[in-house]
Design an enzyme around this catalytic site. Structure first.
Site, mmCIF file in Angstrom:
data_model
loop_
_atom_site.group_PDB
_atom_site.id
_atom_site.type_symbol
_atom_site.label_atom_id
_atom_site.label_comp_id
_atom_site.label_asym_id
_atom_site.label_seq_id
_atom_site.Cartn_x
_atom_site.Cartn_y
_atom_site.Cartn_z
ATOM 1 C CG HIS A 1 -1.831 1.157 1.337
ATOM 2 N ND1 HIS A 1 -3.145 1.115 0.952
ATOM 3 C CD2 HIS A 1 -1.620 2.427 1.777
ATOM 4 C CE1 HIS A 1 -3.703 2.299 1.142
ATOM 5 N NE2 HIS A 1 -2.795 3.112 1.646
ATOM 6 C CD GLU A 2 1.588 3.474 3.707
ATOM 7 O OE1 GLU A 2 1.746 4.545 3.090
ATOM 8 O OE2 GLU A 2 0.567 3.235 4.383
ATOM 9 C CG HIS B 1 0.296 6.196 -0.782
ATOM 10 N ND1 HIS B 1 -0.690 6.946 -1.386
ATOM 11 C CD2 HIS B 1 -0.309 5.542 0.242
ATOM 12 C CE1 HIS B 1 -1.856 6.742 -0.744
ATOM 13 N NE2 HIS B 1 -1.648 5.890 0.243
ATOM 14 C CD GLU C 1 -6.037 5.301 0.143
ATOM 15 O OE1 GLU C 1 -5.100 6.074 0.454
ATOM 16 O OE2 GLU C 1 -6.358 4.309 0.833
#
Lengths: 455, 455
Positions: free
Chosen positions: A224-225, A228, A254
């Site tokens: 997820h990070e 980003h 997101e």
């Protein structure tokens, strides 16, 4: 940061924010913006940049300095009181604070101005261009389709193996290298809450949890990070500091994290590549597990109280609940004193469960204490954008699964870079998604993904 | 920081430096300073602050912006070329760069102005108020007394035990807690070169070496950085950002690191307390060692080429060598092309050894490439100040050794705080040392310490 360092750090941040605000609302800056708006012969991307510069200027300029100071002072206090209220499950303590926050938010919406709904003015800060009317359509589609799914969706039990934080970091580090995270331009560290922090295009760092949960959660969090981080690393460095070197919106940001976390990281293809590596490392615990069973331990639905722990299906319902409440509080339709009751009855309606305390209910998130009002929708917009993007991506690469299963991730970077990262804020989110998919933003691909995967 | 992050970071630092310079040389700032200089009824400490504000303003104002830019540009390039020259032992590569640096330094001295010697203008940046004449006296006293000692001084062999970086960090962490380092206001981490970095009075971090040397070196290094940190933590926080909340000079800063590293950390009393703890942890390697033998393995003299590896006796000679060369280059007495020869003959004269390469000789330090000209003397001034302070301290606390041996370090903090830390820059270094000791700065206590300890 050492614990006693926070107050002076806050002063330093406040000073920098004030200096920035001063410059960005100065007459000199205003006359530059105005001159650019009248300038002729600009390239299309320059025009786009001027449009964003002007929009941000108008927003900054619309808020009186006295209001900004009052707001900052209030949210500083509010956060302390929210912390206490959450710890002691004391909603009454937080009540007057939240009342004041709502009052400030109403004033903020009036200062900024709006056509149809005061919430438009607030959500615009995080997702420029989107309207409450659009959100209403997207979220009611979602709610109508997803809520009935919850009961009958795939149940399961999270797979757990024993692993130290050191082992988790090693696995996540290797995974990041395999999927193309450039450690010359970033780092992986641990913090209590995971995040991605970009200082500039050549320094984009990510963290995973220091209180180490399951290694699989840790890997998905890291993905997820990383999503980003890929976005920030992919913005054109030569445009750094201008709209063309800046992300479009929180929702688009997101979408990149969700793309990697859910569409890549929760796919069977991904684990065809990574599970054998984990098996080699954790022979005893994983040696005999079959891919099928592993996937069932990763993807299942289990209604729960805390948004950040939610599975893929119930997550958007947590967000929609907050969205509806925010709107009602803002228009005065809902009174702060009735918030817990409203929260609990909606949880029952959407997820079939009722939190026993407000700590597990309406006091769980920090957002309303720090004044992040209009922020929640961007979480679910991220999933909606990601699904619409992924539909195009998977048509363009019908063999994406075999490529990922063989450890090829480069083509994903290339596609995302070409279609999203390289544009910076040249296009608003709505235009960007239309440019990519040929369609206006719609929740259909997201609903279809969830339905097929979990029912 | 990730490796690719450096160039943009440099741009950011440059921008902040330019903004600071702009504000600190602005007419508005100048008129504030001038008004304060004429103000009546100021308290003595306010007068002291105004004096420092004015002095720093004059220095900033004296350098034309074009010169500062040329200087920054040159030193950026110079550092790259110095790195290459050092790596490849190629002094000729660095020669034209250093010539240009010297030229810039001569111009800098002229811009700033001086009474007697151009070097006065340069050293004043790091050690305000001291003159080349004073340094000549201090350093020639030192050189005359120390050089003859080197040959006959205590020889020895460094004690080594096997320890992991993790063990070293644990030991250093515990040591820091025992001597009163406040981890609520700081951290201990690892870096390739150890340093202390203060962001503000409640965030003063230190590091030790990541390429872990002997555990004893690691402990002494940590004590050195802790000494710097204690000083910054001890400055009055309410005066943060003003001269009364700022260190006096690099020499006084270094006196605090040397006080803890050499006078406390290299004392038998200190190891009476800490050696038993190490013995308990490293039973096999240290279990049977006697305190006497341990101290011989810690304190001995061994001439070597690299300044940063030098023992207590030869260290000041390394510094004096650089001091003499800097002066001669500045006045034109020494030509850049003759630097290696001059270096090597002085090494032979002072330490009795001759480096085989310039990498081990005149190319070893980064200072001349980054334009830190007039900086070296502060290292040895630190030792001189520390010795003069320690003489007073040990008279005031005749039982300091038994107190330290029992693990009492609070009284040292109290004394240093009262006499040095709490004053900020209220007194110039010369006045401060006179206030503490009743005498002008003298190298005698330092010479006496070295002589008694090593001969």
């Amino acid at each position: 940061m050492p614990v006693d360092a926070a107050p002076i750090r806050a002063e330093q941040m406040k000073l920098l924010a004030e200096l920035t605000h001063q410059i960005k609302t100065s007459r000199e800056y205003e006359s530059c913006i105005k001159a650019l708006m009248k300038a002729k012969g600009l390239q299309p991307e320059q025009e786009a940049a001027v449009r964003v510069f002007a929009r941000d200027f108008m927003r900054q300029k619309s808020l009186p300095a006295a209001f900004v100071q009052e707001f900052t002072k209030h949210t500083n206090e509010a956060t302390c009181i929210w912390n206490k209220a959450k710890e002691t499950n004391n909603f009454r303590l937080f009540m007057p604070i939240l009342k004041k926050t709502i009052d400030l938010m109403q004033r903020k919406a009036d200062y900024i101005g709006y056509k149809n709904h005061p919430y438009d003015a607030l959500v615009d800060e995080y997702e420029p261009g989107i309207t409450t009317a659009e959100l209403d359509t997207l979220f009611s589609d979602l709610k109508d389709e997803i809520t009935p799914l919850v009961k009958g969706a795939k149940k399961g039990k999270a797979l757990e193996i024993k692993s130290s934080l050191k082992e988790q970091l090693e696995v996540c580090h290797n995974m990041l290298e395999a999927i193309g995270y450039n450690f010359n331009r970033g780092r992986l560290d641990t913090t209590s809450h995971p995040f991605c922090q970009g200082y500039h295009p050549f320094d984009i760092r990510i963290t995973c949890r220091s209180a180490h949960p399951s290694i699989f959660t840790q890997m998905l969090t890291t993905l997820h990070e990383a999503g980003h981080a890929f976005y920030e690393m992919g913005l054109p460095p030569e445009a750094h500091g201008t709209p063309l070197g800046t992300y479009v919106s929180l929702g688009i940001h997101e979408s990149q994290s969700r793309f990697w976390e859910t569409r890549i990281g929760r796919s069977e293809a991904f684990w065809k590549f990574f599970l054998p590596k984990l098996k080699a490392k954790f022979k005893k615990d994983l040696g005999k597990i079959k891919l099928n069973d592993f996937m069932s331990g990763l993807n299942f639905v289990q209604p729960s109280f805390i948004r950040t722990d939610a599975d893929e299906v119930t997550y958007p319902l947590h967000v929609i609940l907050r969205y509806e409440i925010e709107k009602e509080l803002l228009t005065g339709e809902l009174h702060v004193k009735d918030l817990p009751e409203r929260w609990n009855s909606s949880m029952k309606e959407l997820l079939g469960i009722t939190p026993k305390t407000d700590t597990l209910g309406c006091l769980q998130d920090i957002h309303w204490s720090v004044g992040f009002y209009g922020y929640f929708p961007t979480y679910t917009l991220g999933n909606i954008y990601a699904a619409q993007m992924f539909e195009v991506f998977s048509k363009k690469f019908p063999t994406w699964e075999s490529r990922v299963a063989s450890g090829d991730f480069d083509f994903i970077h290339t596609w995302l870079s070409k279609n999203i990262w390289s544009h910076g804020s040249r296009y608003d989110a709505g235009d960007l998604i239309r440019k990519i998919s040929g369609k206006a933003l719609t929740a259909k691909p997201y609903i279809s993904y969830l339905t097929h995967k979990y029912c």
